[in-house]
Scaffold this motif. Sequence first.
Motif, PDB file in Angstrom:
ATOM      1  N   TYR A 113       2.044  -5.676  -7.017  1.00 15.77           N
ATOM      2  CA  TYR A 113       2.144  -5.872  -5.568  1.00 15.77           C
ATOM      3  C   TYR A 113       2.765  -4.635  -4.917  1.00 15.77           C
ATOM      4  O   TYR A 113       3.721  -4.046  -5.442  1.00 15.77           O
ATOM      5  CB  TYR A 113       2.972  -7.115  -5.251  1.00 15.77           C
ATOM      6  CG  TYR A 113       2.362  -8.394  -5.765  1.00 15.77           C
ATOM      7  CD1 TYR A 113       1.466  -9.120  -4.987  1.00 15.77           C
ATOM      8  CD2 TYR A 113       2.653  -8.856  -7.045  1.00 15.77           C
ATOM      9  CE1 TYR A 113       0.886 -10.270  -5.458  1.00 15.77           C
ATOM     10  CE2 TYR A 113       2.069 -10.019  -7.530  1.00 15.77           C
ATOM     11  CZ  TYR A 113       1.189 -10.721  -6.732  1.00 15.77           C
ATOM     12  OH  TYR A 113       0.612 -11.875  -7.212  1.00 15.77           O
ATOM     13  N   GLU A 114       2.219  -4.250  -3.766  1.00 17.36           N
ATOM     14  CA  GLU A 114       2.732  -3.112  -3.016  1.00 17.36           C
ATOM     15  C   GLU A 114       2.629  -3.407  -1.521  1.00 17.36           C
ATOM     16  O   GLU A 114       1.774  -4.174  -1.086  1.00 17.36           O
ATOM     17  CB  GLU A 114       1.930  -1.839  -3.324  1.00 17.36           C
ATOM     18  CG  GLU A 114       2.078  -1.323  -4.736  1.00 17.36           C
ATOM     19  CD  GLU A 114       1.251  -0.057  -4.968  1.00 17.36           C
ATOM     20  OE1 GLU A 114       0.607   0.415  -3.990  1.00 17.36           O
ATOM     21  OE2 GLU A 114       1.257   0.447  -6.104  1.00 17.36           O
ATOM     22  N   TYR A 115       3.506  -2.748  -0.748  1.00 17.84           N
ATOM     23  CA  TYR A 115       3.391  -2.816   0.711  1.00 17.84           C
ATOM     24  C   TYR A 115       2.288  -1.860   1.164  1.00 17.84           C
ATOM     25  O   TYR A 115       2.095  -0.791   0.578  1.00 17.84           O
ATOM     26  CB  TYR A 115       4.710  -2.434   1.382  1.00 17.84           C
ATOM     27  CG  TYR A 115       5.797  -3.450   1.171  1.00 17.84           C
ATOM     28  CD1 TYR A 115       5.772  -4.656   1.871  1.00 17.84           C
ATOM     29  CD2 TYR A 115       6.843  -3.209   0.286  1.00 17.84           C
ATOM     30  CE1 TYR A 115       6.764  -5.603   1.686  1.00 17.84           C
ATOM     31  CE2 TYR A 115       7.837  -4.152   0.097  1.00 17.84           C
ATOM     32  CZ  TYR A 115       7.787  -5.346   0.790  1.00 17.84           C
ATOM     33  OH  TYR A 115       8.764  -6.284   0.599  1.00 17.84           O
ATOM     34  N   ASP A 116       1.566  -2.254   2.185  1.00 15.82           N
ATOM     35  CA  ASP A 116       0.505  -1.401   2.699  1.00 15.82           C
ATOM     36  C   ASP A 116       0.328  -1.678   4.188  1.00 15.82           C
ATOM     37  O   ASP A 116       0.155  -2.840   4.592  1.00 15.82           O
ATOM     38  CB  ASP A 116      -0.805  -1.658   1.955  1.00 15.82           C
ATOM     39  CG  ASP A 116      -1.825  -0.575   2.225  1.00 15.82           C
ATOM     40  OD1 ASP A 116      -2.369  -0.533   3.356  1.00 15.82           O
ATOM     41  OD2 ASP A 116      -2.094   0.230   1.311  1.00 15.82           O
ATOM     42  N   LYS A 167      -2.162  -8.617   4.016  1.00 18.21           N
ATOM     43  CA  LYS A 167      -1.410  -9.244   2.942  1.00 18.21           C
ATOM     44  C   LYS A 167      -2.327 -10.136   2.098  1.00 18.21           C
ATOM     45  O   LYS A 167      -3.201 -10.824   2.618  1.00 18.21           O
ATOM     46  CB  LYS A 167      -0.260 -10.070   3.518  1.00 18.21           C
ATOM     47  CG  LYS A 167       0.657 -10.660   2.461  1.00 18.21           C
ATOM     48  CD  LYS A 167       1.843 -11.383   3.092  1.00 18.21           C
ATOM     49  CE  LYS A 167       2.766 -11.931   2.018  1.00 18.21           C
ATOM     50  NZ  LYS A 167       3.938 -12.629   2.595  1.00 18.21           N
ATOM     51  N   ILE A 200      -5.608  -3.868  -2.933  1.00 19.29           N
ATOM     52  CA  ILE A 200      -5.543  -2.467  -2.515  1.00 19.29           C
ATOM     53  C   ILE A 200      -6.280  -1.585  -3.519  1.00 19.29           C
ATOM     54  O   ILE A 200      -7.079  -0.731  -3.162  1.00 19.29           O
ATOM     55  CB  ILE A 200      -4.073  -1.991  -2.414  1.00 19.29           C
ATOM     56  CG1 ILE A 200      -3.267  -2.892  -1.483  1.00 19.29           C
ATOM     57  CG2 ILE A 200      -3.993  -0.539  -1.996  1.00 19.29           C
ATOM     58  CD1 ILE A 200      -1.768  -2.623  -1.530  1.00 19.29           C
ATOM     59  N   SER A 218      -1.830  -6.372  -1.788  1.00 16.89           N
ATOM     60  CA  SER A 218      -0.996  -5.958  -0.656  1.00 16.89           C
ATOM     61  C   SER A 218       0.021  -7.028  -0.285  1.00 16.89           C
ATOM     62  O   SER A 218      -0.290  -8.210  -0.219  1.00 16.89           O
ATOM     63  CB  SER A 218      -1.883  -5.651   0.562  1.00 16.89           C
ATOM     64  OG  SER A 218      -1.079  -5.408   1.710  1.00 16.89           O
TER      65      SER A 218
END
Length: 741
Positions: free
Chosen positions: A537-540, A545, A549, A570
């Motif tokens: 999981y990563e912020y984008d 959400k 990604i 995301s």
Amino acid sequence: MLNPGMILSNRYEIIELIGTGGMSEVYKAKCHVLNRYVAIKVLKPEFSSDVNFVTKFRIEAQSAAGLSHPNIVNVYDVGEDNGIYYIVMELVEGITLKEYIQEKGRLKSDEAINIAIQIAQGLEVAHQNHTIHRDIKPQNIIVSKNGGIKVTDFGIARAASSNTMTANAMGSVHYISPEQARGGFSDERSDIYSLGITMYEMVTGHVPFEGENNVAVALMHIQGEMISPREYYPDIPTSLEKIILKCTQKKAERRYLTASALIADLKRVQANPDIDCVVVPPIVPSSPTVEMTSDEMKAIKEGRQMNEPVLDEEDLEPEEHPEDTPIIPPSKFDNLFDDDDDEEDDEEELRQPEDDDDAELDELDPKLKKIIMISSIAVVVIIAILVALLISKIAGFKLFSGKKDTTDTPTTTEATESTDDTDENSDASTDDVTTSEQATIPMVNVVGLYKTAAEEELKKAGFTNYTFETKKDNDVQEGYVISQSVDEGTAVSADEEIVVTVSEGKEDKEVPDVRGYSDDQATTLLTEAGFTVTHGYEYDDTVEKNYVINQSPEAKTMQPEGSTVKIIVSNGKEVQDVPVPNLVGKTEKEAESLLSDAGLVGNPSHAYSNDVKAGKVISQEIDADSKVEEGSTIKYVISDGPETVSYTVKFTGAITNAGYDFEAAGNVSVTVSYTIGDATYKIYSGAAGEESFPLDIGGADSISGLSEDSGTFTVMITDSEGQDVTSSFNTSGLSASFTKE
């Protein structure tokens, strides 16, 4: 049993008995040298008197003292005091896993996995130090008060296994591995089997095998099929069920080979219960030895050669027997052969009354005795053959031709010279004889073995010219043997070329492109394509959400079927933490403005307050200057000022005559009033005769709009002459009840 206050070895003071088992009793004690509390396990007298057992116990307990791990109960000391043998261990406050399961009925899957990982971590360290527990069961697992798991009783189980296997010596047979039940060799995989049974009990609340006695249960471990855990509780994840079933395979080579491998799968399932990561190796033959046919078995039992015709009693009298046929008397080990005719006899022989459990468990492995006897006979035969060959060589005979060697040393010069001309031909002739007489070896079966195990089997059998080649296979796990160029049982020379084919794993497949798909959609696409999915999981800032990604391996690449594809999902735009402003004492409008400037949302409520002016903030849910995610909701309370409350009072009860003589003194005058604060309210007033008593005041009007919720009654009763006669009446039954308006 030791008494409280007793001192062992001038060091350990016995405080109280905290547990008892088949072989020992456990006491809480205090070590006066290190000033700490410990647990002392004391051997029971029937074991303390066995010199062999005590010796083995001391050695193994000292070995266990070398183990140090958070999931193992530490062993501090081993000692003896006046015939009392004991080990000193870490004192763990808690209950056994058995008691914990009984309290809960059964454990949830995530809790069972967490406990199993901790047990396996303890076993991993023990196995790395060449220590096998041999008695893993919930009774030997402690659940501490802080939730930690501790494995105990290392060493004492190994000592017990060196003695006769009894219910007391080895604990409950419900967790014993098949090889232990047979009395055979046990290793790390035996502990893994017992841990599998323990996991089964954790998730179902009961053990898989129950029987009338220990022998019946042991037989079930050897040959019985356990009911799948999910048949009892379908909510158990399939992946966890597969781990349990792999741990409890009858054949040790089909289980997890190490605790490390088990931990790896448990952690995968812990992270993703829907993952399918468990692979059970294919069935491996229990021995490379060629099995005897039923005819050969029958011939051995009847004391005849294989090619000898079976004669009826009419054709051959009991005393008659061909001279060249050895008579083989029936062996006391005949019942060990697993032919079809003897299966029921074998099972019946093991079914004995409960009183003979100890003796019956001793008989669970007569096969081991047979193997030792047959091995001994084989060694004697081999030695005899070697001696015969040596003698024949010395005597100048060729054992297999029956002729004397004609290549004697020449006695004259002429003879020597004449033989020189034929040396080359003689050598060639000798080489031909050697080749023709070279011994052959029956080919062993290595299909289903791991490559290193297969190579070991080939070396052990004596083969020298073997090679390994690899190929893809969708059915055989990577690293395991698919096939062999020479069939099992075929007699070939030691240098015969043998090609063993090993699986490279499943065929490669193209990885789908799942970027931009939702997490659920991507997982479905990859799973249907034959891949295992893991997540990151990563912020984008640009990808919504819960949408993919990126992925690894990349889309459109070729990867083995069943391999893992990691998708990066995301988490949406990264949210910053912001400090919460101080709202206390601010007006509602001011509070809203402060929260808005901080990027937060307000959620006000109202309450009365005698201390805070109406319209001001009394309190806030999250303290000022605390960090919260941007956009979070902050609750706060606004004052409505002091609360205005009014009450209504209602009267009940009656005045009774306690001794007043109405005939002599006449009627009375009664006045009842009720005082609240500074105000007095008249409830009843009037004359009353004897017939008026008891005088009920329940009909008096209630009083409303009161600011207080308590008061007092005043009763005045006078006779016709004005004298106070209140004491002649009982007024204690009068009461007032207040309700908030």
